[in-house]
Motif scaffolding. Structure first.
Motif, PDB file in Angstrom:
ATOM      1  N   TRP A  59     -29.174  14.976  12.683  1.00  0.00           N
ATOM      2  CA  TRP A  59     -28.801  13.869  11.802  1.00  0.00           C
ATOM      3  C   TRP A  59     -29.893  13.577  10.781  1.00  0.00           C
ATOM      4  CZ3 TRP A  59     -25.071  11.275   9.772  1.00  0.00           C
ATOM      5  CH2 TRP A  59     -25.288  10.010   9.223  1.00  0.00           C
ATOM      6  N   ALA A  63     -30.278  13.721   5.372  1.00  0.00           N
ATOM      7  CA  ALA A  63     -30.861  13.055   4.197  1.00  0.00           C
ATOM      8  C   ALA A  63     -31.401  14.066   3.195  1.00  0.00           C
ATOM      9  CB  ALA A  63     -31.986  12.112   4.637  1.00  0.00           C
ATOM     10  N   SER A 237     -34.679  -0.313   0.648  1.00  0.00           N
ATOM     11  CA  SER A 237     -33.694  -0.512   1.718  1.00  0.00           C
ATOM     12  C   SER A 237     -34.166   0.120   3.024  1.00  0.00           C
ATOM     13  CB  SER A 237     -32.345   0.074   1.307  1.00  0.00           C
ATOM     14  OG  SER A 237     -32.438   1.474   1.106  1.00  0.00           O
ATOM     15  N   ALA A 243     -31.249   0.159   5.781  1.00  0.00           N
ATOM     16  CA  ALA A 243     -30.552   1.444   5.769  1.00  0.00           C
ATOM     17  C   ALA A 243     -31.450   2.514   6.371  1.00  0.00           C
ATOM     18  CB  ALA A 243     -30.165   1.832   4.338  1.00  0.00           C
ATOM     19  N   SER A 244     -30.818   3.507   6.980  1.00  0.00           N
ATOM     20  CA  SER A 244     -31.558   4.673   7.453  1.00  0.00           C
ATOM     21  C   SER A 244     -31.863   5.567   6.248  1.00  0.00           C
ATOM     22  CB  SER A 244     -30.729   5.444   8.472  1.00  0.00           C
ATOM     23  OG  SER A 244     -29.609   6.057   7.838  1.00  0.00           O
ATOM     24  N   THR A 246     -30.915   8.521   5.692  1.00  0.00           N
ATOM     25  CA  THR A 246     -29.685   9.220   5.296  1.00  0.00           C
ATOM     26  C   THR A 246     -28.783   8.306   4.482  1.00  0.00           C
ATOM     27  OG1 THR A 246     -29.804  10.595   7.271  1.00  0.00           O
ATOM     28  CG2 THR A 246     -27.689  10.476   6.155  1.00  0.00           C
ATOM     29  N   GLU A 247     -28.607   7.064   4.940  1.00  0.00           N
ATOM     30  CA  GLU A 247     -27.765   6.113   4.210  1.00  0.00           C
ATOM     31  C   GLU A 247     -28.374   5.788   2.847  1.00  0.00           C
ATOM     32  OE1 GLU A 247     -26.176   3.827   8.249  1.00  0.00           O
ATOM     33  OE2 GLU A 247     -27.957   3.130   7.159  1.00  0.00           O
ATOM     34  N   ALA A 250     -27.712   8.598   0.368  1.00  0.00           N
ATOM     35  CA  ALA A 250     -26.352   8.572  -0.186  1.00  0.00           C
ATOM     36  C   ALA A 250     -26.242   7.508  -1.275  1.00  0.00           C
ATOM     37  CB  ALA A 250     -25.343   8.315   0.928  1.00  0.00           C
ATOM     38  N   VAL A 251     -26.832   6.345  -1.026  1.00  0.00           N
ATOM     39  CA  VAL A 251     -26.841   5.293  -2.053  1.00  0.00           C
ATOM     40  C   VAL A 251     -27.608   5.774  -3.279  1.00  0.00           C
ATOM     41  CG1 VAL A 251     -27.681   2.978  -2.585  1.00  0.00           C
ATOM     42  CG2 VAL A 251     -26.588   3.425  -0.384  1.00  0.00           C
TER      43      VAL A 251
END
Length: 434
Positions: A59, A63, A237, A243-244, A246-247, A250-251
């Motif tokens: 996981w 990222a 973030s 946020a992680s 990875t998140e 994406a942002v």
């Protein structure tokens, strides 16, 4: 078979593969296969394929392609022009003037790129022609770009920190936080050198530009706001725990697309080029990681890391002596391999002795990236040198000589974080404590 002969055999296989021009991933995989076939009784096929799946099914690594894509999008935008416009008026009164734009511009772009070569190319394509046109010393201008471009490896979101975190099972968020102060320190050291050089070599500096009124400087700074908001949105973030990685990545892609559209550089062609570029780079890194994972498992079966760590331990080296030896080792290795290859190739062997020496693995990740940064400006395989060679038409060894002062400054930075580990550990410890 004696463990020293095993290590020698695997070293010969790996060196032969690299010498023949094989891809690093293929050379690593071949070395792993030889070790499993000749030295281990376990079934090599199932073991190695299971290892490849385990290395890819992470996981944390999701990222990676997103941050690479974000950098590719911004590379094709007008971000470098806007950063030059926003930074230049504030540098006029500093010794070295617009040469500091190279350093700060690279530092800012590193915070949205994660790639050393992309940072060098993006800032260089805008700043270098401007500096040459205004009469700045070419050697120092190219040197500042070569050195400051390496900040893309250290200042988060750093691609190589993601790779290190995945390989060592360390928190990527903690590594990102730990990279902030050393990155700022390296920027300050570079700017300090430029200021001292400018004071000593006043005859080589062009005449001062017309003073810029305060109101005009503030208006120019508005061009920095979009990229600063992007940095706050993505990196902030993560630091705030919203946020992680990875998140946040994406942002970051969505914000980068919006920023590119705002600049008027987003088109079907630029979107496709950015996506293809990110895919190629991500696949290359994934392939190297798979080969490294295979070699790690194979070496675990042979017992080389355990024996090597035991041997190092028997030498009774102090942590400082161990780090001095590792620094020299990484510098030499970086002359022939790119930074990511250096990290994934050495992690399985180096980590046991690092842990035995009682070194913090988050701190060691920052130390490792700082040392690997040097490989970006050391011939014959220095990616920043390749970028600047193509940009300036200079011989790669000429560019390397121009970058030499910044290479020496990086050695000073390594010495500082070794002497003061808190430079890397204070911020993550403080933020987690709160």
């Amino acid at each position: 078979m004696d463990i020293s002969l095993v290590a020698l055999l695997l070293g010969v296989v790996l060196l032969l593969g690299l010498t023949l021009g094989l891809w690093v991933a293929v050379a690593l995989s071949a070395c792993a296969l030889v070790a499993m076939k000749l030295l281990v009784s376990a079934p090599s096929g199932p073991v190695l394929m299971t290892t490849v799946w385990g290395a890819a099914n992470s996981w944390d690594l999701t990222a990676l392609p997103m941050f690479i894509w974000m950098g590719e999008i911004l590379f094709r935008s007008r971000i470098s022009e806007n950063m030059f416009t926003g930074l230049a008026p504030w540098m006029q009164n500093l010794p070295g003037r617009l040469l500091h734009v190279n350093i700060l511009g690279c530092g800012i772009f590193a915070a949205v790129s994660g790639s050393s070569a992309a940072t060098t190319a993006t800032i260089g394509k805008m700043a270098l022609p401007e500096l040459m046109k205004r009469g700045y010393d070419e050697k120092l201008a190219i040197g500042t770009l070569a050195g400051s471009g390496t900040l893309g490896l250290l200042i988060p979101p750093s691609i190589i920190l993601i790779v290190y975190g995945a390989a060592t099972e360390q928190s990527i968020a903690r590594l990102f936080i730990a990279g902030v102060l050393p990155g700022a320190m390296l920027c300050a050291l570079f700017m300090g050198y430029v200021a001292i050089w400018a004071l000593i070599n006043k005859s080589k500096m062009p005449g001062a530009d017309e003073p810029v009124p305060l109101l005009a400087r503030i208006r120019a700074t508005r061009s920095l706001f979009p990229v600063l908001l992007l940095i706050v949105g993505v990196i902030g973030s993560i630091y705030a725990g919203l946020a992680s990685p990875t998140e946040a990545a994406a942002v970051g892609v969505l914000l980068s697309l919006g920023l590119s559209a705002w600049y008027g550089t987003l088109s079907r062609a630029s979107f496709a080029e950015a996506l293809i570029g990110a895919t190629r780079t991500s696949c290359m890194i994934a392939f190297i990681l798979a080969g490294a994972a295979m070699l790690t498992v194979a070496m675990g079966y042979t017992g080389i890391p355990r024996e090597l760590a035991g041997w190092i331990g028997s030498l009774d080296l102090s942590p400082y002596a161990l780090l001095a030896a590792l620094t020299l080792f990484f510098i030499v290795l970086g002359c022939f391999l790119d930074g990511i290859s250096v990290v994934v190739l050495t992690t399985s062997v180096i980590l046991p002795m690092v842990q035995a020496a009682g070194l913090d693995l988050i701190w060691f990740g920052i130390y490792l990236v700082l040392v690997v940064e040097m490989s970006q400006i050391t011939p014959p395989v220095g990616f920043n040198l390749f970028v600047l060679q193509a940009m300036t038409g200079r011989n790669i060894f000429q560019v390397a000589r121009m970058a030499l002062p910044f290479f020496l400054i990086m050695i000073l930075a390594v010495a500082l974080i070794v002497a003061y580990p808190g430079l890397a550990l204070w911020l993550p410890e403080t933020m987690l404590a709160n």
